[in-house]
Design a protein around this motif. Structure first.
Motif, PDB file in Angstrom:
ATOM      1  N   LEU A   1       0.837  -1.356  -0.048  1.00 30.86           N
ATOM      2  CA  LEU A   1       0.075  -0.120  -0.075  1.00 30.86           C
ATOM      3  C   LEU A   1       0.772   1.227   0.002  1.00 30.86           C
ATOM      4  CD1 LEU A   1      -2.971  -1.159   2.724  1.00 30.86           C
ATOM      5  CD2 LEU A   1      -3.196  -0.873   0.163  1.00 30.86           C
ATOM      6  N   GLY A   2       2.206   1.297   0.357  1.00 28.10           N
ATOM      7  CA  GLY A   2       2.998   2.414   0.286  1.00 28.10           C
ATOM      8  C   GLY A   2       2.934   3.202   1.590  1.00 28.10           C
ATOM      9  N   ASP A   3       2.200   2.491   2.772  1.00 26.07           N
ATOM     10  CA  ASP A   3       1.968   3.272   4.088  1.00 26.07           C
ATOM     11  C   ASP A   3       3.244   3.337   4.718  1.00 26.07           C
ATOM     12  OD1 ASP A   3       0.768   4.478   6.304  1.00 26.07           O
ATOM     13  OD2 ASP A   3      -0.816   3.166   6.391  1.00 26.07           O
ATOM     14  N   GLU A   4       3.816   4.327   4.860  1.00 19.09           N
ATOM     15  CA  GLU A   4       5.132   4.323   5.417  1.00 19.09           C
ATOM     16  C   GLU A   4       5.032   4.575   7.000  1.00 19.09           C
ATOM     17  OE1 GLU A   4       8.103   3.796   4.414  1.00 19.09           O
ATOM     18  OE2 GLU A   4       7.298   3.309   2.267  1.00 19.09           O
ATOM     19  N   HIS A   5       3.779   5.421   7.469  1.00 17.19           N
ATOM     20  CA  HIS A   5       3.348   5.602   8.684  1.00 17.19           C
ATOM     21  C   HIS A   5       2.997   4.067   9.321  1.00 17.19           C
ATOM     22  CE1 HIS A   5       2.221   7.616  12.251  1.00 17.19           C
ATOM     23  NE2 HIS A   5       0.948   7.088  12.389  1.00 17.19           N
ATOM     24  N   GLY A   6       2.281   3.445   8.687  1.00 18.11           N
ATOM     25  CA  GLY A   6       1.811   2.301   9.176  1.00 18.11           C
ATOM     26  C   GLY A   6       3.061   1.285   9.437  1.00 18.11           C
ATOM     27  N   ARG A   7       3.861   1.263   8.316  1.00 17.94           N
ATOM     28  CA  ARG A   7       5.030   0.320   8.536  1.00 17.94           C
ATOM     29  C   ARG A   7       5.953   0.576   9.578  1.00 17.94           C
ATOM     30  NH1 ARG A   7       8.154   0.208   2.895  1.00 17.94           N
ATOM     31  NH2 ARG A   7       9.578  -0.741   4.265  1.00 17.94           N
ATOM     32  N   GLU A   8       6.110   1.939   9.839  1.00 19.95           N
ATOM     33  CA  GLU A   8       6.756   2.348  11.022  1.00 19.95           C
ATOM     34  C   GLU A   8       6.192   1.948  12.254  1.00 19.95           C
ATOM     35  OE1 GLU A   8       8.569   6.262  13.265  1.00 19.95           O
ATOM     36  OE2 GLU A   8       7.450   6.533  11.282  1.00 19.95           O
ATOM     37  N   ALA A   9       4.924   2.004  12.617  1.00 21.49           N
ATOM     38  CA  ALA A   9       4.427   1.679  13.879  1.00 21.49           C
ATOM     39  C   ALA A   9       4.350   0.251  14.007  1.00 21.49           C
ATOM     40  CB  ALA A   9       2.764   2.118  13.767  1.00 21.49           C
ATOM     41  N   VAL A  10       4.104  -0.643  12.949  1.00 22.09           N
ATOM     42  CA  VAL A  10       4.096  -2.002  12.895  1.00 22.09           C
ATOM     43  C   VAL A  10       5.456  -2.796  13.215  1.00 22.09           C
ATOM     44  CG1 VAL A  10       3.547  -4.071  11.734  1.00 22.09           C
ATOM     45  CG2 VAL A  10       1.777  -2.462  11.865  1.00 22.09           C
ATOM     46  N   GLY A  11       6.339  -1.979  12.590  1.00 16.05           N
ATOM     47  CA  GLY A  11       7.889  -2.437  12.583  1.00 16.05           C
ATOM     48  C   GLY A  11       8.232  -2.100  14.223  1.00 16.05           C
ATOM     49  N   THR A  12       8.023  -1.017  14.654  1.00 17.72           N
ATOM     50  CA  THR A  12       8.348  -0.637  16.078  1.00 17.72           C
ATOM     51  C   THR A  12       7.492  -1.730  17.064  1.00 17.72           C
ATOM     52  OG1 THR A  12       8.286   1.753  15.605  1.00 17.72           O
ATOM     53  CG2 THR A  12       8.216   0.943  17.860  1.00 17.72           C
ATOM     54  N   ALA A  13       6.452  -2.222  16.893  1.00 18.25           N
ATOM     55  CA  ALA A  13       5.814  -3.277  17.684  1.00 18.25           C
ATOM     56  C   ALA A  13       6.595  -4.397  17.478  1.00 18.25           C
ATOM     57  CB  ALA A  13       4.406  -3.316  17.018  1.00 18.25           C
ATOM     58  N   LEU A  14       6.716  -4.926  16.465  1.00 23.52           N
ATOM     59  CA  LEU A  14       7.653  -6.278  15.727  1.00 23.52           C
ATOM     60  C   LEU A  14       9.071  -6.227  16.528  1.00 23.52           C
ATOM     61  CD1 LEU A  14       8.067  -8.970  14.473  1.00 23.52           C
ATOM     62  CD2 LEU A  14       8.654  -7.600  12.372  1.00 23.52           C
ATOM     63  N   ALA A  15       9.667  -5.013  16.589  1.00 22.92           N
ATOM     64  CA  ALA A  15      11.086  -5.102  17.363  1.00 22.92           C
ATOM     65  C   ALA A  15      11.013  -5.006  18.644  1.00 22.92           C
ATOM     66  CB  ALA A  15      11.811  -3.656  16.801  1.00 22.92           C
ATOM     67  N   GLU A  16       9.891  -4.485  19.301  1.00 24.39           N
ATOM     68  CA  GLU A  16       9.896  -4.520  20.822  1.00 24.39           C
ATOM     69  C   GLU A  16       9.527  -6.181  21.006  1.00 24.39           C
ATOM     70  OE1 GLU A  16       6.512  -2.032  21.627  1.00 24.39           O
ATOM     71  OE2 GLU A  16       8.282  -0.117  21.735  1.00 24.39           O
ATOM     72  N   LEU A  17       8.589  -6.772  20.414  1.00 25.08           N
ATOM     73  CA  LEU A  17       8.370  -8.306  20.496  1.00 25.08           C
ATOM     74  C   LEU A  17       9.575  -8.990  20.502  1.00 25.08           C
ATOM     75  CD1 LEU A  17       6.403 -10.456  20.845  1.00 25.08           C
ATOM     76  CD2 LEU A  17       6.225 -10.727  18.375  1.00 25.08           C
ATOM     77  N   ARG A  18      10.494  -8.924  19.569  1.00 25.38           N
ATOM     78  CA  ARG A  18      11.507  -9.497  19.504  1.00 25.38           C
ATOM     79  C   ARG A  18      12.724  -9.284  20.599  1.00 25.38           C
ATOM     80  NH1 ARG A  18      12.605  -8.297  13.027  1.00 25.38           N
ATOM     81  NH2 ARG A  18      11.285  -9.964  12.001  1.00 25.38           N
ATOM     82  N   GLU A  19      12.870  -7.895  21.013  1.00 20.92           N
ATOM     83  CA  GLU A  19      13.440  -7.781  22.364  1.00 20.92           C
ATOM     84  C   GLU A  19      12.989  -8.555  23.477  1.00 20.92           C
ATOM     85  OE1 GLU A  19      13.558  -3.396  22.642  1.00 20.92           O
ATOM     86  OE2 GLU A  19      14.685  -3.015  21.053  1.00 20.92           O
ATOM     87  N   ARG A  20      11.759  -8.394  23.766  1.00 23.16           N
ATOM     88  CA  ARG A  20      11.183  -9.143  24.941  1.00 23.16           C
ATOM     89  C   ARG A  20      11.388 -10.438  24.904  1.00 23.16           C
ATOM     90  NH1 ARG A  20       5.434  -5.971  25.535  1.00 23.16           N
ATOM     91  NH2 ARG A  20       6.397  -3.925  25.835  1.00 23.16           N
ATOM     92  N   VAL A  21      11.426 -11.191  23.687  1.00 24.00           N
ATOM     93  CA  VAL A  21      11.630 -12.501  23.406  1.00 24.00           C
ATOM     94  C   VAL A  21      12.996 -12.943  23.836  1.00 24.00           C
ATOM     95  CG1 VAL A  21      11.543 -14.579  22.026  1.00 24.00           C
ATOM     96  CG2 VAL A  21       9.678 -12.983  21.816  1.00 24.00           C
ATOM     97  N   VAL A  22      14.107 -12.230  23.153  1.00 24.82           N
ATOM     98  CA  VAL A  22      15.596 -12.397  23.591  1.00 24.82           C
ATOM     99  C   VAL A  22      15.704 -12.205  25.047  1.00 24.82           C
ATOM    100  CG1 VAL A  22      17.789 -11.371  23.157  1.00 24.82           C
ATOM    101  CG2 VAL A  22      16.216 -11.694  21.025  1.00 24.82           C
ATOM    102  N   ALA A  23      14.841 -11.196  25.600  1.00 24.11           N
ATOM    103  CA  ALA A  23      15.086 -11.086  27.303  1.00 24.11           C
ATOM    104  C   ALA A  23      14.408 -12.199  27.936  1.00 24.11           C
ATOM    105  CB  ALA A  23      14.730  -9.548  27.735  1.00 24.11           C
ATOM    106  N   GLY A  24      13.911 -13.026  27.346  1.00 25.11           N
ATOM    107  CA  GLY A  24      13.536 -13.970  28.233  1.00 25.11           C
ATOM    108  C   GLY A  24      11.919 -13.639  29.033  1.00 25.11           C
ATOM    109  N   TRP A  25      11.275 -12.482  28.196  1.00 25.62           N
ATOM    110  CA  TRP A  25       9.925 -12.257  28.668  1.00 25.62           C
ATOM    111  C   TRP A  25       8.964 -13.339  28.577  1.00 25.62           C
ATOM    112  CZ3 TRP A  25       5.349 -10.568  25.527  1.00 25.62           C
ATOM    113  CH2 TRP A  25       4.481  -9.890  26.504  1.00 25.62           C
TER     114      TRP A  25
END
Length: 714
Positions: free
Chosen positions: A690-714
């Motif tokens: 869709l070319g929605d850069e704002h949406g990609r940024e928000a979802v990308g941030t959520a995905l990065a936070e999820l990966r950090e929590r998994v690595v940290a043993g959350w």
């Protein structure tokens, strides 16, 4: 003959003009005499120290006793002692219907300037002391000095949810009967005026020397009226309208009218105002009053100096206000002895059953005085008076009155003023633009409804109601066009006297008439015969009210409920589904997640019957959001998944990306991290297409936070 317009001195509170809220009070009569003993009793009761809650003063009196006028006069005299403002509300509709405490609480909160956006909407809990609006009102009153005037209270169940645990506030309630259930109430019971006050009122109202030159006739007329202020005012209006009528003859006319109304076999006489003959007959065992003694109230007018004694007797004996004898007091109702409170908070008994409205009996002098006044009205004024019973809340100005009878606005304004001069209408505070407003007194409403049903054809009544609704639609659409010129053209301009002049005028009109507009819609939809006009008015209000910046969520909720009623009545599932979705959104915004979920589920059923996939997806997504807010991640994932499937089949990629992220969040809450990452990645892929850069940024941030929590043993 010129009408005298002097008033009694205002008393200690004469400097209270700057107290906020005084302009909300009813205008009250221009002339006010007597009642000094009752005013003193109220002041003494208000001065007594209160423990743990707002002190409550009760004015009890039959319709026509002047209880509202006295309450307003007392409020004005003590308003300076309550610098945080004066609040006013009527707790009975003109037809006697009981107004729910929650609805009253919301209006009082708005008058207080409190924010009602966070108050849960109706349906969250049962109406009562635990209702969120009542709780919010009591919290808002804490630490303030406010005077609350609650007019025409039907029962204690209406009153006690509004009482704050704030001894600095004062509650003044008027009622036609006893308020059983609230402890430590010392009511002031109103009878008739004393003889000097009754004569003074007649003299001031009639003017000239007609009363002073005939003191015997004046005494006879006061006795025939039972010294009731309302009956005295009606007879004074009759004397002003007929300069040749002798005062003594007027007293005889009233005595005859009351006697005919109460005598057996008369078919109700003039006093029955069109009621069937069997309704005007006395009960078995009763005796008809003799001429010259139209009733116990007229035979022996109660002196104002005795008003405080019944209250003292009830306190000593533990009886309610209604047990005091006398036709001019409240209806006799037996009440149990007061029980002592077991702790400081136990000052309220269990909520009693709602009381029935106190009727005005046929042999009451008020009925006779009204009958005589009505019989001498010109046809145009009589028609207007009957038509005003169709106005919302029986309150009208030249805009609504001219629509009801189909006459020019200036003619309607003149007729309204003439009826007020005859004491058949009461003046309300003027509108924000200064337009005069009038109200049919509740004591006359039932009689006028009977007259309307007898004298006006059903087709005429329906036409009057239709004209009123169409006038309100045009006014509301005109207000919307002034507030939002870019939102589309408005209707054809109204005649000059009816026109809204500016955006500021439109906003003032919408907010000032909001309750009346909502009442008009509810009345029309309740009767069910003008759904087309009522539906247009609902639509216009839903478009216009939010433009004021002060649209109450409870009002919008009420409007969408009315839309739902019409849609279900006419079998329109798509419109019903949309109304339920709006109701769900309003409940969700107010935090009523369980109630919102019920609305969304009902919307889904209607949408399925209409085969509307978009509405189905909208309802599924709304219900999923409720489960998410309630902490039920499993059901949230299920409902989001069902909505996702529908959006994918419809090809709505923007909604698909949003719902994939919602499903990922629900999986994360269940600690299903692999599934959550997969859904986030799928959402990113759709957003990339869709070319929605704002949406990609928000979802990308959520995905990065999820990966950090998994690595940290959350």
């Amino acid at each position: 003959m010129a009408r005298k317009t002097v008033t009694m001195e205002a008393g200690p509170g004469a400097s209270a003009e700057r107290v906020p809220g005084l302009d909300r009070l009813p205008a009250g009569p221009a002339l006010f005499v007597g009642r000094r003993t009752e005013l003193a009793a109220l002041r003494a009761a208000a001065a007594r120290p209160a423990e743990g809650r707002s002190p409550v003063l009760v004015l009890a009196g039959r319709p026509g006793s002047g209880r509202t006028a006295l309450a307003v006069r007392f409020a004005v005299t003590v308003a300076a002692q309550y610098p945080d403002g004066v609040l006013f509300a009527r707790l009975s509709a003109p037809d006697g219907a009981r107004v729910a405490p929650a609805r009253v609480a919301r209006r009082l909160l708005e008058q207080l300037g409190a924010d009602t956006a966070g108050v849960p909407l109706p349906g969250t809990v049962e109406d009562g002391r635990a209702d969120p609006a009542c709780v919010a009102l009591r919290r808002a009153l804490a630490g303030r000095r406010v005077l609350l005037l609650l007019d025409d209270v039907r029962d204690a169940g209406q009153l006690w949810p509004l009482l704050a645990d704030e001894p600095g506030c004062l509650v003044l309630a008027t009622t036609a009967g006893p308020l059983t259930g609230i402890e430590d109430i010392d009511p002031v019971i109103l009878g008739g005026l004393d003889r000097p006050a009754a004569a003074e009122l007649l003299g001031d109202l009639v003017g000239g020397t007609r009363i002073s030159c005939d003191p015997v006739g004046a005494a006879d007329l006061a006795e025939a009226c039972g010294s009731q202020p309302a009956a005295l005012r009606l007879m004074a209006g009759r004397l002003r309208g007929n300069a040749k009528l002798a005062v003594t003859e007027a007293a005889k006319e009233l005595a005859r009218a009351v006697f005919e109304a109460s005598a057996p076999g008369t078919g109700g006489g003039a006093g029955a105002a069109g009621r069937p003959a069997e309704e005007a007959k006395p009960e078995k065992g009763e005796k008809a009053e003799k001429p010259g003694k139209p009733g116990t109230a007229a035979a022996k007018p109660e002196k104002s100096g005795k008003a405080a004694k019944p209250a003292q007797a009830s306190r000593r004996k533990g009886t309610g206000a209604g047990e005091e004898p006398g036709a001019t007091g409240p209806a006799p109702v037996a009440t149990p002895p007061a029980e002592p409170a077991r702790d400081p908070a136990a000052w309220v008994r269990p909520e009693p059953e709602p009381a029935e409205p106190v009727p005005v009996p046929d042999n009451d002098p008020l009925v006779g005085a009204f009958t005589l006044a009505y019989a001498t009205l010109p046809p145009a004024q009589a028609r207007m008076l009957r038509a005003l019973t169709l106005a919302p809340a029986q309150c009208a100005d030249l805009r609504t009155a001219s629509a009801l009878v189909g006459c020019p606005a200036p003619e309607a304004a003149g007729t309204l003023a003439a009826l007020a001069e005859r004491e058949l209408l009461t003046e309300e505070p003027p509108a924000a633009d200064g337009t005069a407003r009038y109200r049919v007194p509740g004591r006359l409403h039932p009689r006028l409804v009977r007259l309307r049903e007898r004298e006006d054809r059903p087709a005429e009544i329906e036409l009057a109601r239709a004209r009123l609704l169409e006038r309100l639609v045009r006014l509301t659409e005109s207000a919307r066009a002034l507030l939002d010129p870019a939102g589309g053209p408005g209707p054809d301009p109204l005649p000059g006297p009816l026109r809204l002049a500016s955006a500021a005028h439109a906003r003032q009109w919408l907010l000032g008439e909001r309750d009346l507009l909502l009442g008009a819609v509810a009345d029309a939809i309740g009767q069910g015969d003008l759904d087309g006009s009522a539906g247009r008015l609902v639509t216009a209000l839903l478009r216009a009210l939010p433009l004021t910046g002060a649209a109450a969520p409870a009002d919008l909720y009420r409007l969408h409920e009315l839309v739902l009623t019409v849609a279900e009545r006419h079998g329109r599932p798509r419109r019903a589904s949309a109304a339920l979705l709006n109701l769900g959104d309003l409940q969700a915004a107010a935090g009523g997640w369980a109630q919102a979920s019920g609305h969304y589920r009902a919307a889904l059923e209607h949408a399925r019957s209409a085969d509307d996939e978009a509405l189905c997806a909208r309802a599924l997504e709304g219900a999923a959001g409720c489960h998410r807010a309630l902490g039920d991640a499993v059901r949230a994932a299920d409902w989001y998944g069902r909505a996702l499937g529908l959006r994918q089949s419809m090809g709505d990629q923007a909604a698909e990306a949003r719902l994939l992220a919602r499903v990922a969040e629900a999986h994360t809450a269940q600690r299903r991290f692999e599934e959550a990452e997969r859904e986030y990645r799928a959402s990113l892929a759709v957003l990339r297409r869709l070319g929605d850069e704002h949406g990609r940024e928000a979802v990308g941030t959520a995905l990065a936070e999820l990966r950090e929590r998994v690595v940290a043993g959350w």
